[in-house]
Enzyme design. Structure first.
Site, mmCIF file in Angstrom:
data_model
loop_
_atom_site.group_PDB
_atom_site.id
_atom_site.type_symbol
_atom_site.label_atom_id
_atom_site.label_comp_id
_atom_site.label_asym_id
_atom_site.label_seq_id
_atom_site.Cartn_x
_atom_site.Cartn_y
_atom_site.Cartn_z
ATOM 1 N N GLU A 47 85.771 6.910 71.536
ATOM 2 C CA GLU A 47 84.858 7.632 70.861
ATOM 3 C C GLU A 47 84.453 9.187 71.102
ATOM 4 O OE1 GLU A 47 81.271 4.945 70.924
ATOM 5 O OE2 GLU A 47 80.105 6.789 71.509
ATOM 6 N N ASP A 49 81.592 12.161 70.754
ATOM 7 C CA ASP A 49 80.162 12.099 70.421
ATOM 8 C C ASP A 49 79.866 13.300 70.205
ATOM 9 O OD1 ASP A 49 79.565 9.394 70.280
ATOM 10 O OD2 ASP A 49 78.972 9.406 72.697
ATOM 11 N N GLU A 51 75.683 14.146 70.082
ATOM 12 C CA GLU A 51 74.215 13.725 69.743
ATOM 13 C C GLU A 51 73.315 14.821 69.853
ATOM 14 O OE1 GLU A 51 74.062 10.435 72.749
ATOM 15 O OE2 GLU A 51 75.565 9.323 71.772
#
Ligand SMILES: *[C@@H]1O[C@H](CO)[C@@H](O)[C@H](O)[C@H]1NC(C)=O
Length: 236
Positions: A47, A49, A51
């Site tokens: 993953e 990311d 954010e």
């Protein structure tokens, strides 16, 4: 075979949750919701990311990044942005190649995760990735450590996306062939060498010096037994 998709939110995205809360406009060019993860699936998932952590109006947002490989994350780096991300559209990109993963904001590299397989750090390379976008309430931790609570009287909260682009290179017997859209930062050869070129290193240093506010590789309290192996390597 080279793949270049000038993205359409209609063709390339599935709305899996949120009913009418996700909307696609302008013939597939604009999506309202929120981007966070480039991820595979399963317990050993990979993953990547981006954010955005919320805050009180007028206070800075934090851009939170992480890299999971084979199900293991804990590789957070956080940044203040040099602009207010709610005022205008900006470009958030991930370049994922054999050598490294580069996070970019408006084509400025902010973080590099190098392929550390030679020192035993798994690198995401064997699972297909998908892009996930979501918007969620994390006022138990994300908003000044939970101090700032979501003000639901201001709801609904909406994030907008546009100009989604996905480019890919195919790789066979040591050579790659890429989609050739020159406007895309992905086709810039500078990103496909083992280390960044001098101007990119300079910009990365600028961001990391003035805007990086958390780096797991500098968090002694968290890793009293020693930092993860990838932290010992040079940043670029
Ligand atoms: C929110 O604003 C405060 C005060 O300016 C700042 O210290 C903090 O880093 C900001 N962001 C988050 C997500 O806490």
């Amino acid at each position: 075979m080279a793949v270049a998709a000038s993205g359409s939110f209609y063709q390339d995205f599935d709305l899996t949750w949120g009913d009418h809360r996700a909307k696609i406009f302008n013939g597939g060019q604009l999506l309202s919701l929120s981007l966070d993860k480039l991820s595979s699936q399963g317990p050993t998932h990979d993953e990547i990311d981006f954010e955005f952590l919320g805050n009180l109006s007028g206070d800075p947002y934090i851009l939170h990044t992480n890299v999971f490989t084979q199900g293991k994350g804990n590789r957070e780096q956080q940044f203040y942005l040099w602009f207010d991300p709610t005022r205008n559209f900006h470009t958030y990109s991930i370049i994922w190649s054999q050598q490294h993963i580069i996070f970019l904001v408006d084509n400025i590299p902010i973080r590099v995760f190098k392929n550390g397989e030679s020192i035993g750090v798994p690198f995401p390379k064997s699972q297909p990735m998908r892009i996930y976008s979501s918007l969620w309430n994390a006022d138990d931790w994300a908003t000044r450590g939970g101090l700032v609570k979501t003000d639901w009287t201001k709801a609904p909260f909406t994030a907008y996306y546009r100009n989604f682009k996905a480019d890919a290179c195919s790789w066979s017997s040591g050579t790659s062939s890429c989609g050739s859209r020159s406007s895309s930062s992905f086709s810039d050869p500078a990103w496909h060498t083992n280390s960044l070129d001098a101007p990119s290193r300079r910009r990365l240093r600028w961001v990391q010096k003035y805007f990086m506010i958390y780096n797991y590789c500098a968090d002694l309290k968290r890793f009293p037994q020693g930092f993860p192996p990838e932290c010992e390597r040079s940043r670029f």
